[in-house]
Write a protein that holds these residues in place. Structure first.
Motif, PDB file in Angstrom:
ATOM      1  N   GLU A  31      61.774  43.911  30.798  1.00  0.00           N
ATOM      2  CA  GLU A  31      63.120  44.474  30.645  1.00  0.00           C
ATOM      3  C   GLU A  31      64.130  43.406  30.245  1.00  0.00           C
ATOM      4  OE1 GLU A  31      63.972  46.484  34.342  1.00  0.00           O
ATOM      5  OE2 GLU A  31      63.479  48.415  33.435  1.00  0.00           O
ATOM      6  N   LYS A  32      64.013  42.209  30.801  1.00  0.00           N
ATOM      7  CA  LYS A  32      64.916  41.113  30.465  1.00  0.00           C
ATOM      8  C   LYS A  32      64.763  40.725  28.988  1.00  0.00           C
ATOM      9  CE  LYS A  32      66.053  36.378  31.735  1.00  0.00           C
ATOM     10  NZ  LYS A  32      65.671  35.220  32.548  1.00  0.00           N
ATOM     11  N   GLN A  33      63.537  40.648  28.500  1.00  0.00           N
ATOM     12  CA  GLN A  33      63.301  40.305  27.094  1.00  0.00           C
ATOM     13  C   GLN A  33      63.848  41.379  26.161  1.00  0.00           C
ATOM     14  OE1 GLN A  33      59.139  39.527  26.625  1.00  0.00           O
ATOM     15  NE2 GLN A  33      59.274  37.456  27.457  1.00  0.00           N
ATOM     16  N   ILE A  34      63.736  42.636  26.554  1.00  0.00           N
ATOM     17  CA  ILE A  34      64.268  43.733  25.738  1.00  0.00           C
ATOM     18  C   ILE A  34      65.779  43.629  25.648  1.00  0.00           C
ATOM     19  CG2 ILE A  34      64.607  46.233  25.649  1.00  0.00           C
ATOM     20  CD1 ILE A  34      61.757  46.513  26.767  1.00  0.00           C
ATOM     21  N   LYS A  35      66.439  43.346  26.776  1.00  0.00           N
ATOM     22  CA  LYS A  35      67.895  43.234  26.785  1.00  0.00           C
ATOM     23  C   LYS A  35      68.359  42.032  25.971  1.00  0.00           C
ATOM     24  CE  LYS A  35      68.643  45.598  31.151  1.00  0.00           C
ATOM     25  NZ  LYS A  35      69.058  45.467  32.544  1.00  0.00           N
ATOM     26  N   GLU A  36      67.620  40.927  26.013  1.00  0.00           N
ATOM     27  CA  GLU A  36      67.996  39.728  25.266  1.00  0.00           C
ATOM     28  C   GLU A  36      67.797  39.898  23.769  1.00  0.00           C
ATOM     29  OE1 GLU A  36      65.715  36.594  26.959  1.00  0.00           O
ATOM     30  OE2 GLU A  36      66.993  36.403  28.720  1.00  0.00           O
ATOM     31  N   SER A  37      66.877  40.727  23.376  1.00  0.00           N
ATOM     32  CA  SER A  37      66.553  40.866  21.953  1.00  0.00           C
ATOM     33  C   SER A  37      67.421  41.905  21.241  1.00  0.00           C
ATOM     34  CB  SER A  37      65.083  41.236  21.784  1.00  0.00           C
ATOM     35  OG  SER A  37      64.834  42.522  22.306  1.00  0.00           O
ATOM     36  N   GLN A  38      68.357  42.518  21.939  1.00  0.00           N
ATOM     37  CA  GLN A  38      69.224  43.503  21.304  1.00  0.00           C
ATOM     38  C   GLN A  38      70.236  42.817  20.400  1.00  0.00           C
ATOM     39  OE1 GLN A  38      70.853  45.806  24.491  1.00  0.00           O
ATOM     40  NE2 GLN A  38      69.049  47.088  24.678  1.00  0.00           N
ATOM     41  N   VAL A  39      70.532  43.440  19.254  1.00  0.00           N
ATOM     42  CA  VAL A  39      71.455  42.882  18.271  1.00  0.00           C
ATOM     43  C   VAL A  39      72.877  43.304  18.631  1.00  0.00           C
ATOM     44  CG1 VAL A  39      72.027  42.815  15.830  1.00  0.00           C
ATOM     45  CG2 VAL A  39      69.641  43.034  16.540  1.00  0.00           C
ATOM     46  N   SER A  40      73.810  42.370  18.511  1.00  0.00           N
ATOM     47  CA  SER A  40      75.200  42.685  18.854  1.00  0.00           C
ATOM     48  C   SER A  40      75.827  43.564  17.775  1.00  0.00           C
ATOM     49  CB  SER A  40      76.008  41.396  19.003  1.00  0.00           C
ATOM     50  OG  SER A  40      76.100  40.744  17.761  1.00  0.00           O
ATOM     51  N   THR A  41      76.873  44.266  18.141  1.00  0.00           N
ATOM     52  CA  THR A  41      77.522  45.170  17.191  1.00  0.00           C
ATOM     53  C   THR A  41      78.228  44.404  16.081  1.00  0.00           C
ATOM     54  OG1 THR A  41      79.458  45.251  18.630  1.00  0.00           O
ATOM     55  CG2 THR A  41      77.844  47.015  18.883  1.00  0.00           C
ATOM     56  N   SER A  42      78.736  43.200  16.376  1.00  0.00           N
ATOM     57  CA  SER A  42      79.390  42.418  15.320  1.00  0.00           C
ATOM     58  C   SER A  42      78.380  42.007  14.257  1.00  0.00           C
ATOM     59  CB  SER A  42      80.073  41.189  15.915  1.00  0.00           C
ATOM     60  OG  SER A  42      79.126  40.346  16.545  1.00  0.00           O
ATOM     61  N   ILE A  47      76.090  42.834   8.739  1.00  0.00           N
ATOM     62  CA  ILE A  47      74.964  43.251   7.904  1.00  0.00           C
ATOM     63  C   ILE A  47      75.365  44.439   7.038  1.00  0.00           C
ATOM     64  CG2 ILE A  47      72.653  44.276   7.981  1.00  0.00           C
ATOM     65  CD1 ILE A  47      72.177  42.574  10.516  1.00  0.00           C
ATOM     66  N   ALA A  48      76.036  45.410   7.625  1.00  0.00           N
ATOM     67  CA  ALA A  48      76.463  46.583   6.862  1.00  0.00           C
ATOM     68  C   ALA A  48      77.440  46.195   5.762  1.00  0.00           C
ATOM     69  CB  ALA A  48      77.098  47.609   7.802  1.00  0.00           C
ATOM     70  N   ALA A  49      78.372  45.298   6.065  1.00  0.00           N
ATOM     71  CA  ALA A  49      79.350  44.863   5.064  1.00  0.00           C
ATOM     72  C   ALA A  49      78.664  44.127   3.922  1.00  0.00           C
ATOM     73  CB  ALA A  49      80.396  43.975   5.716  1.00  0.00           C
ATOM     74  N   SER A  50      77.693  43.286   4.233  1.00  0.00           N
ATOM     75  CA  SER A  50      77.000  42.556   3.168  1.00  0.00           C
ATOM     76  C   SER A  50      76.189  43.501   2.289  1.00  0.00           C
ATOM     77  CB  SER A  50      76.105  41.471   3.761  1.00  0.00           C
ATOM     78  OG  SER A  50      75.082  42.043   4.545  1.00  0.00           O
ATOM     79  N   ILE A  51      75.620  44.536   2.870  1.00  0.00           N
ATOM     80  CA  ILE A  51      74.881  45.517   2.072  1.00  0.00           C
ATOM     81  C   ILE A  51      75.832  46.259   1.143  1.00  0.00           C
ATOM     82  CG2 ILE A  51      73.598  47.702   2.219  1.00  0.00           C
ATOM     83  CD1 ILE A  51      72.239  46.564   4.727  1.00  0.00           C
ATOM     84  N   VAL A  52      76.998  46.637   1.650  1.00  0.00           N
ATOM     85  CA  VAL A  52      77.984  47.338   0.822  1.00  0.00           C
ATOM     86  C   VAL A  52      78.434  46.446  -0.338  1.00  0.00           C
ATOM     87  CG1 VAL A  52      80.351  48.235   0.817  1.00  0.00           C
ATOM     88  CG2 VAL A  52      78.765  48.902   2.623  1.00  0.00           C
TER      89      VAL A  52
END
Length: 88
Positions: A31-42, A47-52
């Protein structure tokens, strides 16, 4: 009839199996590894801005390329119409 008995025997073979409870320490580590591997919203917004931006640049470049093809074709048509000669 044989086929149904075979299917039923396979389905009934899991009746005696007990579910296993995970070790608490290992479960907490997972569970700790799963929480650490989550990507932040910023990071997701970046990523979305660079794709656009990339898609926009591609569209602009494709439109400019088609404009130059049109102008080259118009120049060729003009020269053919003036001289009525396809080959020089």
């Amino acid at each position: 009839m044989e086929r149904e008995d075979f299917i039923n025997s396979i389905l009934n073979s899991v009746n005696g199996i007990k579910s296993v409870a995970p070790n608490d320490i290992i479960f907490q580590k997972i569970e700790k590894q799963i929480k650490e591997s989550q990507v932040s919203t910023s990071a997701l917004w970046l990523i979305a801005a660079s794709i656009v931006i990339l898609v926009s640049l591609n569209i602009i470049l494709i439109n400019e390329k088609s404009d130059t093809k049109d102008s080259e074709m118009a120049s060729l048509e003009h020269s053919i119409n003036n001289s009525n000669q396809l080959y020089k």
